[in-house]
Design an enzyme around this catalytic site. Structure first.
Site, PDB file in Angstrom:
ATOM      1  CG  ASN A 257       1.682  -9.241  -2.985  1.00 41.02           C
ATOM      2  OD1 ASN A 257       1.372  -8.720  -1.925  1.00 41.02           O
ATOM      3  ND2 ASN A 257       1.968  -8.455  -4.294  1.00 41.02           N
TER       4      ASN A 257
ATOM      5  CG  HIS B  62       1.939  -2.256  -5.037  1.00 40.12           C
ATOM      6  ND1 HIS B  62       1.100  -2.651  -6.081  1.00 40.12           N
ATOM      7  CD2 HIS B  62       2.634  -1.315  -5.348  1.00 40.12           C
ATOM      8  CE1 HIS B  62       1.051  -1.652  -6.653  1.00 40.12           C
ATOM      9  NE2 HIS B  62       1.736  -0.740  -6.513  1.00 40.12           N
TER      10      HIS B  62
ATOM     11  NE  ARG C 186      -5.361   0.999  -2.685  1.00 42.36           N
ATOM     12  CZ  ARG C 186      -5.824   0.948  -3.900  1.00 42.36           C
ATOM     13  NH1 ARG C 186      -6.269  -0.065  -4.390  1.00 42.36           N
ATOM     14  NH2 ARG C 186      -5.849   2.082  -4.819  1.00 42.36           N
TER      15      ARG C 186
ATOM     16  CG  HIS D 253      -2.584  -9.591 -10.625  1.00 44.67           C
ATOM     17  ND1 HIS D 253      -3.941  -9.526 -11.025  1.00 44.67           N
ATOM     18  CD2 HIS D 253      -2.453  -8.419 -10.271  1.00 44.67           C
ATOM     19  CE1 HIS D 253      -4.540  -8.800 -10.190  1.00 44.67           C
ATOM     20  NE2 HIS D 253      -3.457  -7.879  -9.743  1.00 44.67           N
TER      21      HIS D 253
ATOM     22  NE  ARG E 194      -2.527   0.718  -5.063  1.00 40.74           N
ATOM     23  CZ  ARG E 194      -2.953   0.271  -6.111  1.00 40.74           C
ATOM     24  NH1 ARG E 194      -2.797  -1.023  -6.231  1.00 40.74           N
ATOM     25  NH2 ARG E 194      -3.485   0.561  -7.162  1.00 40.74           N
TER      26      ARG E 194
ATOM     27  CD  GLU F 115       3.757  -5.895  -7.130  1.00 44.31           C
ATOM     28  OE1 GLU F 115       2.721  -5.147  -7.194  1.00 44.31           O
ATOM     29  OE2 GLU F 115       3.573  -6.975  -6.875  1.00 44.31           O
TER      30      GLU F 115
ATOM     31  CD  GLU G 229       5.050 -10.118 -11.486  1.00 42.65           C
ATOM     32  OE1 GLU G 229       5.787  -9.389 -10.699  1.00 42.65           O
ATOM     33  OE2 GLU G 229       3.780 -10.501 -11.011  1.00 42.65           O
TER      34      GLU G 229
ATOM     35  CB  THR H  33      -1.797  -4.176 -10.209  1.00 50.00           C
ATOM     36  OG1 THR H  33      -1.254  -4.002  -9.189  1.00 50.00           O
ATOM     37  CG2 THR H  33      -0.976  -3.708 -11.583  1.00 50.00           C
TER      38      THR H  33
ATOM     39  CG  HIS I 143      -4.165  -8.750  -0.067  1.00 50.10           C
ATOM     40  ND1 HIS I 143      -5.006  -7.704  -0.409  1.00 50.10           N
ATOM     41  CD2 HIS I 143      -3.703  -9.146  -1.206  1.00 50.10           C
ATOM     42  CE1 HIS I 143      -4.909  -7.552  -1.829  1.00 50.10           C
ATOM     43  NE2 HIS I 143      -4.013  -8.200  -2.167  1.00 50.10           N
TER      44      HIS I 143
HETATM   45  N1  PXP Z   1       2.408  -9.118  -9.378  1.00 53.50           N
HETATM   46  C1  PXP Z   1       2.096  -7.960  -9.417  1.00 53.50           C
HETATM   47  C2  PXP Z   1       2.559  -7.082 -10.307  1.00 53.50           C
HETATM   48  C3  PXP Z   1       0.870  -7.665  -8.545  1.00 53.50           C
HETATM   49  O1  PXP Z   1       0.520  -6.109  -8.737  1.00 53.50           O
HETATM   50  C4  PXP Z   1       0.320  -8.261  -7.650  1.00 53.50           C
HETATM   51  C5  PXP Z   1      -0.972  -7.635  -6.963  1.00 53.50           C
HETATM   52  O2  PXP Z   1      -0.552  -6.843  -5.981  1.00 53.50           O
HETATM   53  C6  PXP Z   1       0.665  -9.654  -7.784  1.00 53.50           C
HETATM   54  C7  PXP Z   1       1.654 -10.231  -8.460  1.00 53.50           C
HETATM   55  C8  PXP Z   1      -0.202 -10.655  -6.806  1.00 53.50           C
HETATM   56  O3  PXP Z   1      -1.240 -10.909  -7.122  1.00 53.50           O
HETATM   57  P1  PXP Z   1      -2.429 -11.448  -6.234  1.00 53.50           P
HETATM   58  O4  PXP Z   1      -2.646 -10.860  -4.824  1.00 53.50           O
HETATM   59  O5  PXP Z   1      -3.611 -11.565  -7.084  1.00 53.50           O
HETATM   60  O6  PXP Z   1      -1.927 -13.271  -6.210  1.00 53.50           O
END
Ligand code: PXP
Length: 237
Positions: free
Chosen positions: A6, A42, A48, A189, A44, A69, A150, A100, A9
Site C-alpha cells: 500500500n 486508497h 488526503r 491493516h 479517499r 481501495e 480482506e 481505516t 503513505h
Molecule cells: N488494508 C486496508 C483495507 C486498509 O485500509 C489499509 C490502510 O490503508 C491497509 C490494508 C494497510 O494498512 P497499513 O498501512 O497499516 O499496513
C-alpha cells in the site's frame, strides 16, 4: 503468500508539503521491481494522500495487480469503473479517522452494497470487502456474491499476549470459513515486520496488504530493501 504494498503513505509525505514528490507512482514501480505481487492505493473522498492523477497513472504503469481501495460511493464507483483496477476493496471511510478503523459492517450495510458491487463486477473488477474476522460478516460477504474478502488484522496487531493469540484464532477461523464459502481471503491493516509471521502462516490466507510499516522502514533502508525484508518473512507465493 502474495504481498500487495500500500503506497498511500508515500503520497502522505508529498501532501504534507504540497510538492510533486515523492511520487507514489515511482514507489509502485520500485515495489514491483523488489518483488511485490501487487500495489494497493486508497483514493479517499478527501484526497488526503492518493489523488485521481495517481490512480490513473498507476493504472497505466502497474504491471502486477492494482488494488483500488475505496468507499462504496457513487463517485468512487464511477472512477473505479473508468480506471478498471484488477481489484477494488470496499472499505468504510470516515473523514475524522486517522486511518481505516475496522471492517465494513455488512449486517447493517450489506443491502446498500449490492448495487456498487454489481456495477464493479459488470466492469470486470474483482470486488473484495474489508471485514472484521467475524463469522456473521464473512457469511454476509459471501451472500453478497463477491469473490474476495480482506480480513481486518488491526485488532490482532494492536493486541498483546493472550489477547493477540485470541485475535489470531479469530483470523484463523474467519479465513477457514471464507475459504469454505469459496472466497479468496486476504488480510491487512497494522501488519509490521515483528507481527506478520503468524498471520502469514494462517492456512488459506493468500494475500497481505501492507503499507505503513514498509514505507516507514523505507525511510531508513530504501523501498527496495523494505519490500524485500517483508517478502523474506512470508511463505513463497
Ligand atoms: N488494508 C486496508 C483495507 C486498509 O485500509 C489499509 C490502510 O490503508 C491497509 C490494508 C494497510 O494498512 P497499513 O498501512 O497499516 O499496513
Amino acid at each position: 503468500m502474495r504481498l500487495h504494498v500500500n503506497i498511500d503513505h508515500v503520497a502522505t509525505v508529498r501532501q504534507a508539503r504540497g510538492t510533486s514528490y515523492p511520487d507514489p507512482v515511482w514507489a509502485a514501480a520500485l515495489c514491483e521491481l523488489a518483488g511485490a505481487h501487487g500495489i494497493t492505493a486508497h483514493l479517499r473522498e478527501d484526497r488526503r494522500h492518493v489523488n485521481d492523477r495517481d490512480m490513473r497513472l498507476l493504472r497505466q504503469t502497474v504491471r502486477t495487480v492494482l488494488n483500488f481501495e475505496m468507499a462504496a460511493t457513487d463517485e468512487m464507483v464511477r472512477i473505479a469503473c473508468e480506471v478498471r483496477p484488477e481489484i477494488v476493496t470496499l472499505v468504510p471511510e470516515r473523514r475524522e479517522e486517522r486511518t481505516t478503523e475496522g471492517g465494513l459492517d455488512l449486517l447493517a450495510q450489506g443491502a446498500r452494497l449490492r448495487a456498487p458491487c454489481a456495477a464493479l463486477a459488470d466492469a470486470g473488477i474483482a470486488v473484495a470487502i474489508f471485514v472484521d474476522p467475524d463469522e456473521r460478516q464473512v457469511r454476509a460477504a459471501a451472500e453478497l456474491g463477491v469473490p474476495r474478502i480482506e480480513l481486518h488484522t488491526g485488532d490482532y496487531c494492536h493486541a498483546t499476549g493472550v489477547t493477540a493469540r485470541a485475535e489470531l484464532a479469530r483470523l484463523t477461523q474467519a479465513t477457514a470459513l471464507g475459504v469454505s464459502l469459496g472466497l479468496e481471503v486476504a488480510g491487512g491493516h497494522g501488519l509490521d515486520y515483528p507481527n506478520v509471521g503468524p498471520v502469514a502462516a494462517i492456512p488459506g490466507m493468500t494475500e497481505l496488504n501492507i503499507g505503513h510499516a514498509i514505507v516507514g522502514r523505507a525511510i531508513f533502508v530504501g523501498l527496495d530493501r523494505a519490500v524485500r525484508d517483508m517478502l523474506a518473512l512470508l511463505p513463497p507465493a
